[in-house]
Design an enzyme around this catalytic site. Sequence first.
Site, PDB file in Angstrom:
ATOM      1  N   THR A  29       0.650  -1.232   0.101  1.00  0.00           N
ATOM      2  CA  THR A  29       0.156  -0.022  -0.199  1.00  0.00           C
ATOM      3  C   THR A  29       0.882   1.218   0.174  1.00  0.00           C
ATOM      4  OG1 THR A  29      -1.605  -1.077   1.046  1.00  0.00           O
ATOM      5  CG2 THR A  29      -1.855   1.307   1.351  1.00  0.00           C
ATOM      6  N   THR A  81       1.499  -4.076   4.523  1.00  0.00           N
ATOM      7  CA  THR A  81       1.338  -4.458   5.952  1.00  0.00           C
ATOM      8  C   THR A  81       0.784  -6.151   5.960  1.00  0.00           C
ATOM      9  OG1 THR A  81      -0.635  -3.429   6.006  1.00  0.00           O
ATOM     10  CG2 THR A  81       1.358  -2.268   6.488  1.00  0.00           C
ATOM     11  N   ASP A  82       0.041  -6.422   4.955  1.00  0.00           N
ATOM     12  CA  ASP A  82      -0.704  -7.614   5.214  1.00  0.00           C
ATOM     13  C   ASP A  82       0.214  -9.002   5.677  1.00  0.00           C
ATOM     14  OD1 ASP A  82      -2.979  -6.110   4.296  1.00  0.00           O
ATOM     15  OD2 ASP A  82      -3.248  -7.360   2.625  1.00  0.00           O
ATOM     16  N   SER A  95       1.654  -7.483  -0.603  1.00  0.00           N
ATOM     17  CA  SER A  95       2.690  -8.316   0.176  1.00  0.00           C
ATOM     18  C   SER A  95       1.888  -9.683   0.160  1.00  0.00           C
ATOM     19  CB  SER A  95       2.833  -7.899   1.561  1.00  0.00           C
ATOM     20  OG  SER A  95       1.628  -7.714   2.121  1.00  0.00           O
TER      21      SER A  95
END
Length: 323
Positions: free
Chosen positions: A12, A88-89, A56
Amino acid sequence: MMRLSVGSLGGTVSMQAEAAGQGVTPQLDCEALLAMLPQLRNIARIRTATLCLLPSASLGFETLLEVLAWAREEVEGGAQAVVLTQGTDTLEETAWFLDLLWPFEEPLIITGAMRSASQPGTDGPANLLAAVQVALDVCSRGRGVLVVINDQIHAAAAVRKTASLAMAAFESPGSGPVGVMVEGVARYRHPPLPRQVLSLPAHTTQRVALLESCLGADTALLQALPQLGYDGLVVAGFGAGHVSLAWAEAMMALASHMPVIVATRTGSGPTARSTYGFVGGEIDLQAKGMRMAGALCPRKCRILLWLLIGAGDVPQLEQWLPR
Ligand code: GLU
């Protein structure tokens, strides 16, 4: 000036919409991310690399080994710290994967963003600035891989994404962050702890399953694992690391063929070792040849086991998950 290497992987933090009304996708390379923070060029000599441009969820172990090789070369070539940006996932998993293999005193800092680069109030530049400040801080040396996000500094072993869309999406349940950012300075709660590092995996084709125990679940998937070619299993168990009677029996059959780790699916707190005596409780599971994860979350157990199998070092589970 200190020498810093920044590598970007996508996520993101690098996302924008290609046209109005479309969803955001990874677009910005590493130079474009750095261009949002021109002041960084005054505080460090920075080398950049766009290592990939992926959401990710699509990063894999092979990619992470390439990222690690790049970061190692940067440090061996004189970089005093490395910063990575990514989605961030899966950040909690990549941070732990890299931490287990990061042999240097030099900090390896990972950051990302919850708001895309084109959103008002995007957190990407602030997180990247904080990550660089942490990376260049002498107090960050010897701490392995750290996650810097939302003005907090988290240890790779503990950090978890605990909210899907909130700005404060990361926590270290139980322990809390190892430090916080105060006016651009890293404030750590304790000195660096002793670290151990794994050998690089010699194989990368091993497969480790992660299954969650759920109320009333059958054992079909468990029973299928050997013929599907899995080499290890992590179970995200109920409560303090428990499964049903039927799962306990199916898992015992597996434990004679492959390492089986039982963690807790609760998201916080350790597994028990010596409290519950029912079939499927932790005493029974250990007697049946399984290992309890302690405070390590199921996803991080899977990564640990994958790396240990790949290096032929499964007996080292003793050290990582002491009985
Ligand atoms: N929220 C995620 C991110 O912060 C979505 C995309 C990804 O993980 O790459 O990046």
